[in-house]
Design a protein around this motif. Sequence first.
Motif, PDB file in Angstrom:
ATOM      1  N   LEU A   1       1.778   4.610  -2.891  1.00  0.00           N
ATOM      2  CA  LEU A   1       1.428   5.991  -2.565  1.00  0.00           C
ATOM      3  C   LEU A   1       2.544   6.985  -2.898  1.00  0.00           C
ATOM      4  O   LEU A   1       2.326   8.201  -2.797  1.00  0.00           O
ATOM      5  CB  LEU A   1       1.086   6.109  -1.077  1.00  0.00           C
ATOM      6  CG  LEU A   1      -0.194   5.397  -0.608  1.00  0.00           C
ATOM      7  CD1 LEU A   1      -0.361   5.541   0.899  1.00  0.00           C
ATOM      8  CD2 LEU A   1      -1.415   5.931  -1.338  1.00  0.00           C
TER       9      LEU A   1
ATOM     10  N   GLN B   1      -6.263  -0.953  -4.663  1.00  0.00           N
ATOM     11  CA  GLN B   1      -5.213   0.058  -4.554  1.00  0.00           C
ATOM     12  C   GLN B   1      -4.443   0.191  -5.872  1.00  0.00           C
ATOM     13  O   GLN B   1      -4.134   1.314  -6.308  1.00  0.00           O
ATOM     14  CB  GLN B   1      -4.254  -0.323  -3.424  1.00  0.00           C
ATOM     15  CG  GLN B   1      -4.890  -0.284  -2.049  1.00  0.00           C
ATOM     16  CD  GLN B   1      -4.148  -1.125  -1.029  1.00  0.00           C
ATOM     17  OE1 GLN B   1      -3.049  -1.630  -1.295  1.00  0.00           O
ATOM     18  NE2 GLN B   1      -4.739  -1.272   0.146  1.00  0.00           N
TER      19      GLN B   1
ATOM     20  N   ARG C   1       0.827  -1.210   0.000  1.00  0.00           N
ATOM     21  CA  ARG C   1       0.000   0.000   0.000  1.00  0.00           C
ATOM     22  C   ARG C   1       0.860   1.257   0.000  1.00  0.00           C
ATOM     23  O   ARG C   1       0.636   2.188  -0.795  1.00  0.00           O
ATOM     24  CB  ARG C   1      -0.917   0.004   1.226  1.00  0.00           C
ATOM     25  CG  ARG C   1      -1.911   1.152   1.269  1.00  0.00           C
ATOM     26  CD  ARG C   1      -2.655   1.189   2.593  1.00  0.00           C
ATOM     27  NE  ARG C   1      -1.781   1.618   3.674  1.00  0.00           N
ATOM     28  CZ  ARG C   1      -1.536   2.909   3.961  1.00  0.00           C
ATOM     29  NH1 ARG C   1      -2.092   3.866   3.228  1.00  0.00           N
ATOM     30  NH2 ARG C   1      -0.740   3.218   4.959  1.00  0.00           N
ATOM     31  N   GLU C   2       1.864   1.304   0.889  1.00  0.00           N
ATOM     32  CA  GLU C   2       2.680   2.507   1.006  1.00  0.00           C
ATOM     33  C   GLU C   2       3.551   2.730  -0.229  1.00  0.00           C
ATOM     34  O   GLU C   2       3.815   3.883  -0.604  1.00  0.00           O
ATOM     35  CB  GLU C   2       3.550   2.419   2.261  1.00  0.00           C
ATOM     36  CG  GLU C   2       2.754   2.482   3.555  1.00  0.00           C
ATOM     37  CD  GLU C   2       3.637   2.549   4.785  1.00  0.00           C
ATOM     38  OE1 GLU C   2       4.863   2.768   4.624  1.00  0.00           O
ATOM     39  OE2 GLU C   2       3.117   2.385   5.904  1.00  0.00           O
TER      40      GLU C   2
END
Length: 221
Positions: free
Chosen positions: A144, A184, A140-141
Motif C-alpha cells: 500500500l 493484492q 498487505r501494508e
Amino acid sequence: MQKSEGSGGTQLKNRATGNYDQRTSSSTQIKHRNAVQGSKSSLSTSSPESARKLHPRPSDKLNPKTINPFGEQSRAPSAFAAIYSKGGIPCRLVHGSVKHRLQWECPPESLSFDPLLITLAEGLRETKHPYTFVSKEGFRELLLVKGAPEKAIPLLPRLIPVLKAALVHSDDEVFERGLNALVQLSVVVGPSLNDHLKHLLTSGSLSIIKSKIPTYCSICC
C-alpha cells in the motif's frame, strides 16, 4: 479305653482341622496377593494419560498441545520464524482489545522491498501465531505504500513461485492467505502480472483453487 480312644480321635480331628485352616489361610493370602496385583495393574491402565489415549476427549482437538521447548521442532524453526525472532522483519505485532495491528520500526515506504516482500510472502505458509498475522498484514501494508508498483514489479519472477507454494498448500487458511496476497499483488502491479500467470496458474494449482473457493477464484482470475 474309650477315653483314650476318644482323646486320640479328638487330637486327630484337631490336627485335620489345623491343616484345613492352614490351607484356607494360604489360599486366602494367594487370592489377596492376586487381587492387589490386579488392582495395581488396573490403576496403571486407568491412569488419566492412558485413558486419554484410549478415549480422547473432544476438547483435545480444541486445545492442542503446545510445542515442547526442548523438542525437535523448536530447534529447527522455519526460515520466516527464524528471521522474525532475530529482528529481520521490521515490524511487530501489537495486541489490541478488539483487533491486532502491526507497528513498524520505520515508515514502510522507506523500506526496500528486496527481500522483505519475498520474506513476507514466504511467511504466508506459516500456521502458527504470530507469524500468520505478521506475514499476511505485513505483505498487505507493504504493497500500500507510495511507489509500491515500481518496487514490486522487478520481484515478480521471485514472488510467483512463493505465492504458488501457498496456493497448493494443504492447509485451507494458508491457501486463503496466498490467494488474498495474489489479488493484492495483482491490484498493485496490474498487467505486469499477466506474463507470470502461466507459471502460477498451472493445471494442478488451478484445480486446487477451483475446488476450494470457486467464486473467489473467478474474482482472482
